[in-house]
Scaffold this motif. Structure first.
Motif, PDB file in Angstrom:
ATOM      1  N   ALA A   1       0.687  -1.251   0.108  1.00 21.84           N
ATOM      2  CA  ALA A   1      -0.164  -0.111   0.058  1.00 21.84           C
ATOM      3  C   ALA A   1       0.765   1.345   0.032  1.00 21.84           C
ATOM      4  O   ALA A   1       0.712   2.158  -0.667  1.00 21.84           O
ATOM      5  CB  ALA A   1      -1.019  -0.125   1.097  1.00 21.84           C
ATOM      6  N   PHE A   2       1.975   1.376   0.774  1.00 20.08           N
ATOM      7  CA  PHE A   2       2.782   2.426   0.830  1.00 20.08           C
ATOM      8  C   PHE A   2       3.491   2.670  -0.587  1.00 20.08           C
ATOM      9  O   PHE A   2       3.614   3.659  -0.843  1.00 20.08           O
ATOM     10  CB  PHE A   2       3.894   2.139   1.840  1.00 20.08           C
ATOM     11  N   LEU A   3       3.926   1.246  -1.157  1.00 26.53           N
ATOM     12  CA  LEU A   3       4.875   1.339  -2.372  1.00 26.53           C
ATOM     13  C   LEU A   3       3.836   1.997  -3.473  1.00 26.53           C
ATOM     14  O   LEU A   3       4.018   2.630  -4.345  1.00 26.53           O
ATOM     15  CB  LEU A   3       5.429   0.186  -2.655  1.00 26.53           C
ATOM     16  N   TRP A   4       2.396   1.646  -3.358  1.00 32.95           N
ATOM     17  CA  TRP A   4       1.495   2.113  -4.192  1.00 32.95           C
ATOM     18  C   TRP A   4       1.357   3.785  -4.408  1.00 32.95           C
ATOM     19  O   TRP A   4       1.477   4.377  -5.265  1.00 32.95           O
ATOM     20  CB  TRP A   4      -0.020   1.704  -4.208  1.00 32.95           C
ATOM     21  N   PHE A   5       1.266   3.903  -3.062  1.00 28.77           N
ATOM     22  CA  PHE A   5       1.285   5.632  -2.913  1.00 28.77           C
ATOM     23  C   PHE A   5       2.350   6.396  -3.407  1.00 28.77           C
ATOM     24  O   PHE A   5       2.370   7.351  -3.843  1.00 28.77           O
ATOM     25  CB  PHE A   5       0.932   5.793  -1.080  1.00 28.77           C
TER      26      PHE A   5
ATOM     27  N   ALA B   1       0.270   9.240  -6.070  1.00 25.62           N
ATOM     28  CA  ALA B   1      -0.669   9.664  -5.164  1.00 25.62           C
ATOM     29  C   ALA B   1       0.221  10.460  -4.123  1.00 25.62           C
ATOM     30  O   ALA B   1      -0.186  11.575  -3.608  1.00 25.62           O
ATOM     31  CB  ALA B   1      -1.128   8.554  -4.134  1.00 25.62           C
ATOM     32  N   LYS B   2       1.588  10.184  -4.030  1.00 22.76           N
ATOM     33  CA  LYS B   2       2.519  11.098  -3.187  1.00 22.76           C
ATOM     34  C   LYS B   2       2.465  12.319  -3.888  1.00 22.76           C
ATOM     35  O   LYS B   2       2.417  13.536  -3.142  1.00 22.76           O
ATOM     36  CB  LYS B   2       3.933  10.419  -3.357  1.00 22.76           C
ATOM     37  N   GLU B   3       2.638  12.650  -5.099  1.00 23.38           N
ATOM     38  CA  GLU B   3       2.615  13.977  -5.661  1.00 23.38           C
ATOM     39  C   GLU B   3       1.269  14.448  -5.543  1.00 23.38           C
ATOM     40  O   GLU B   3       1.493  15.996  -5.194  1.00 23.38           O
ATOM     41  CB  GLU B   3       2.998  13.825  -7.099  1.00 23.38           C
ATOM     42  N   CYS B   4       0.211  13.856  -5.587  1.00 24.23           N
ATOM     43  CA  CYS B   4      -1.016  14.613  -5.282  1.00 24.23           C
ATOM     44  C   CYS B   4      -0.997  15.028  -3.827  1.00 24.23           C
ATOM     45  O   CYS B   4      -1.539  16.215  -3.793  1.00 24.23           O
ATOM     46  CB  CYS B   4      -2.218  13.478  -5.542  1.00 24.23           C
ATOM     47  N   VAL B   5      -0.615  14.384  -3.086  1.00 28.07           N
ATOM     48  CA  VAL B   5      -0.404  14.853  -1.330  1.00 28.07           C
ATOM     49  C   VAL B   5       0.247  16.053  -1.329  1.00 28.07           C
ATOM     50  O   VAL B   5      -0.075  16.964  -0.504  1.00 28.07           O
ATOM     51  CB  VAL B   5      -0.241  13.771  -0.505  1.00 28.07           C
ATOM     52  N   GLN B   6       1.567  15.997  -1.882  1.00 27.28           N
ATOM     53  CA  GLN B   6       2.475  17.173  -2.071  1.00 27.28           C
ATOM     54  C   GLN B   6       1.835  18.449  -2.584  1.00 27.28           C
ATOM     55  O   GLN B   6       1.964  19.612  -2.303  1.00 27.28           O
ATOM     56  CB  GLN B   6       3.677  16.806  -2.730  1.00 27.28           C
ATOM     57  N   ASN B   7       0.868  18.208  -3.765  1.00 28.84           N
ATOM     58  CA  ASN B   7      -0.018  19.294  -4.398  1.00 28.84           C
ATOM     59  C   ASN B   7      -1.322  19.581  -3.774  1.00 28.84           C
ATOM     60  O   ASN B   7      -2.075  20.426  -4.598  1.00 28.84           O
ATOM     61  CB  ASN B   7       0.179  19.038  -5.683  1.00 28.84           C
ATOM     62  N   HIS B   8      -1.484  19.128  -2.457  1.00 26.97           N
ATOM     63  CA  HIS B   8      -2.739  19.704  -1.722  1.00 26.97           C
ATOM     64  C   HIS B   8      -3.896  18.844  -2.464  1.00 26.97           C
ATOM     65  O   HIS B   8      -5.073  19.682  -2.370  1.00 26.97           O
ATOM     66  CB  HIS B   8      -2.838  20.887  -1.533  1.00 26.97           C
ATOM     67  N   GLN B   9      -3.874  17.739  -2.999  1.00 30.00           N
ATOM     68  CA  GLN B   9      -4.860  17.125  -3.736  1.00 30.00           C
ATOM     69  C   GLN B   9      -5.403  15.836  -3.196  1.00 30.00           C
ATOM     70  O   GLN B   9      -5.768  14.937  -3.909  1.00 30.00           O
ATOM     71  CB  GLN B   9      -4.403  17.199  -5.288  1.00 30.00           C
ATOM     72  N   PHE B  10      -5.119  15.825  -1.922  1.00 30.76           N
ATOM     73  CA  PHE B  10      -5.578  14.602  -1.088  1.00 30.76           C
ATOM     74  C   PHE B  10      -6.916  14.008  -1.458  1.00 30.76           C
ATOM     75  O   PHE B  10      -6.960  13.069  -1.664  1.00 30.76           O
ATOM     76  CB  PHE B  10      -5.349  14.863   0.379  1.00 30.76           C
ATOM     77  N   GLU B  11      -7.889  14.968  -1.519  1.00 29.60           N
ATOM     78  CA  GLU B  11      -9.414  14.665  -1.669  1.00 29.60           C
ATOM     79  C   GLU B  11      -9.460  13.893  -3.137  1.00 29.60           C
ATOM     80  O   GLU B  11     -10.320  12.824  -3.085  1.00 29.60           O
ATOM     81  CB  GLU B  11     -10.113  15.890  -1.729  1.00 29.60           C
TER      82      GLU B  11
END
Length: 124
Positions: free
Chosen positions: A82-86, A99-109
């Motif tokens: 799961a972490f590697l997928w993220f 998903a990592k890049e999305c979180v960094q770009n404030h796109q968690f939702e």
């Protein structure tokens, strides 16, 4: 699969952020976590990672990482998978970003909406 991560238990008995526990729970190392949060330039040791996580933004992003990892794990992955997928899986619906890049770009939702859609039978 296994038990999902407990976000209420990220501190030690003194109330300090327990970096070792977080790394163990996420099944990652300091570098992977720092890269996931976009704070590599701030982190050179466990102590500096602990200090960085005292910042509200970075701590919020940590909670988002845990939420995503939990969700992916609940869909049938091990915690490390799961972490590697993220961390490294490019999401076609987002133009190939992770998903990592999305979180960094404030796109968690967006990531959570995407995962919920897949869980409900949507296509990746």
């Amino acid at each position: 699969m296994g038990k999902v991560l407990d976000i209420m238990n990220l501190t030690d008995k003194n109330g300090d952020i327990d970096v070792g526990r977080i790394l163990d729970l996420l099944k990652c190392n300091e570098t992977e976590l720092a890269q996931s949060l976009g704070i590599c330039n701030l982190v050179h040791s466990t102590a500096s990672l602990r200090i960085a996580l005292q910042n509200k933004l970075f701590y919020q992003q940590l909670l988002q990482v845990i939420c995503i990892v939990n969700f992916v794990q609940e869909m049938g992955s091990t915690r490390r998978e799961a972490f590697l997928w993220f961390y490294e899986e490019q999401i076609p619906a987002f133009g190939g970003v992770t998903a990592k890049e999305c979180v960094q770009n404030h796109q968690f939702e967006y990531v959570m909406d995407y995962l919920q859609s897949i869980k409900l039978g949507g296509y990746a």
